[in-house]
Design a protein around this motif. Structure first.
Motif, PDB file in Angstrom:
ATOM      1  N   ARG A  39      84.099  36.869  71.814  1.00 44.07           N
ATOM      2  CA  ARG A  39      85.009  36.654  72.958  1.00 44.07           C
ATOM      3  C   ARG A  39      85.581  35.251  72.941  1.00 44.07           C
ATOM      4  NH1 ARG A  39      83.622  40.387  77.046  1.00 44.07           N
ATOM      5  NH2 ARG A  39      83.146  42.286  75.913  1.00 44.07           N
ATOM      6  N   PHE A  40      86.758  35.115  73.528  1.00 46.20           N
ATOM      7  CA  PHE A  40      87.307  33.787  73.787  1.00 46.20           C
ATOM      8  C   PHE A  40      86.849  33.375  75.181  1.00 46.20           C
ATOM      9  CE2 PHE A  40      90.138  30.639  75.342  1.00 46.20           C
ATOM     10  CZ  PHE A  40      90.518  29.891  74.228  1.00 46.20           C
ATOM     11  N   GLN A  46      81.842  25.233  73.660  1.00 48.24           N
ATOM     12  CA  GLN A  46      80.858  24.876  74.681  1.00 48.24           C
ATOM     13  C   GLN A  46      80.139  26.054  75.342  1.00 48.24           C
ATOM     14  OE1 GLN A  46      83.000  22.316  77.333  1.00 48.24           O
ATOM     15  NE2 GLN A  46      83.106  20.682  75.820  1.00 48.24           N
ATOM     16  N   CYS A  47      80.671  27.268  75.216  1.00 54.75           N
ATOM     17  CA  CYS A  47      80.052  28.367  75.979  1.00 54.75           C
ATOM     18  C   CYS A  47      79.298  29.376  75.109  1.00 54.75           C
ATOM     19  CB  CYS A  47      81.117  29.108  76.789  1.00 54.75           C
ATOM     20  SG  CYS A  47      82.212  30.147  75.790  1.00 54.75           S
TER      21      CYS A  47
HETATM   22  S1  FES Z   1      84.836  30.326  73.213  1.00 50.53           S
HETATM   23 FE1  FES Z   1      83.827  29.428  71.546  1.00 50.53          FE
HETATM   24  S2  FES Z   1      82.232  28.289  72.434  1.00 50.53           S
HETATM   25 FE2  FES Z   1      83.366  29.013  74.134  1.00 50.53          FE
END
Ligand code: FES
Ligand code: FES
Length: 156
Positions: A39-40, A46-47
């Motif tokens: 997912r984006f 960071q996520c």
């Molecule tokens: S979308 Fe790649 S780390 Fe958040």
């Protein structure tokens, strides 16, 4: 100028034609190859929502240049298992009802896969540490840790 690149994704050679080989691997996976497991989320590393496994390591595909991915072995969530034959992690996440909105779950599973590939008997602490930089806004962390333990027990 358009450039053709061949990637090894989920055990198959896949060719993509791109304008910028430095673009994030995530874009090629989702937009060119139709793999929507990754997912984006933040787009900033960071996520963890975009996590895939590259040569066995959990990597953030939003920050991984496509050019660097050529010659590696990429595994996405789709490569772990299917609905007919799910991976133990996929089964465990369902059994523990570890999913709320589901946005983070690709990253949680792919990060957990990299952990279980090197440690089949992780402690709660080791699981929490491995997933510490994967964000879940729904707060299902307790069930996610339980799911990873359940999968570890099945895989041991
Ligand atoms: S979308 Fe790649 S780390 Fe958040
Ligand atoms: S289940 Fe919604 S962000 Fe984790």
């Amino acid at each position: 100028m358009a450039t053709q690149m061949t990637l090894n994704v989920n055990g198959k050679a896949q060719t993509v034609t791109v304008d910028d080989p430095q673009m994030p691997l995530l874009y090629a996976l989702r937009n060119d190859l139709g793999l929507h497991g990754p997912r984006f989320g933040c787009g900033l590393g960071q996520c963890g929502a975009c996590t895939v496994n590259i040569d066995g390591k959990a990597m953030r595909s939003c920050q991984f240049p496509l050019a660097k991915a050529a010659g590696t072995k990429i595994v996405t969530l789709e490569g772990l298992g299917s609905s007919a034959d799910p991976h133990p992690l996929q089964k465990a996440f369902i059994a523990e009802q570890a999913v709320q909105c589901g946005y983070c779950i690709n990253g949680m599973i792919m990060q957990a896969k990299a952990l279980l590939d090197t440690n089949r008997h992780p402690s709660d602490e080791q699981i929490k540490q491995a997933l510490a930089h994967n964000l879940c806004r729904c707060g299902t962390h307790v069930r996610i840790v339980r799911a990873v333990k359940r999968a570890a027990a099945e895989m041991a």
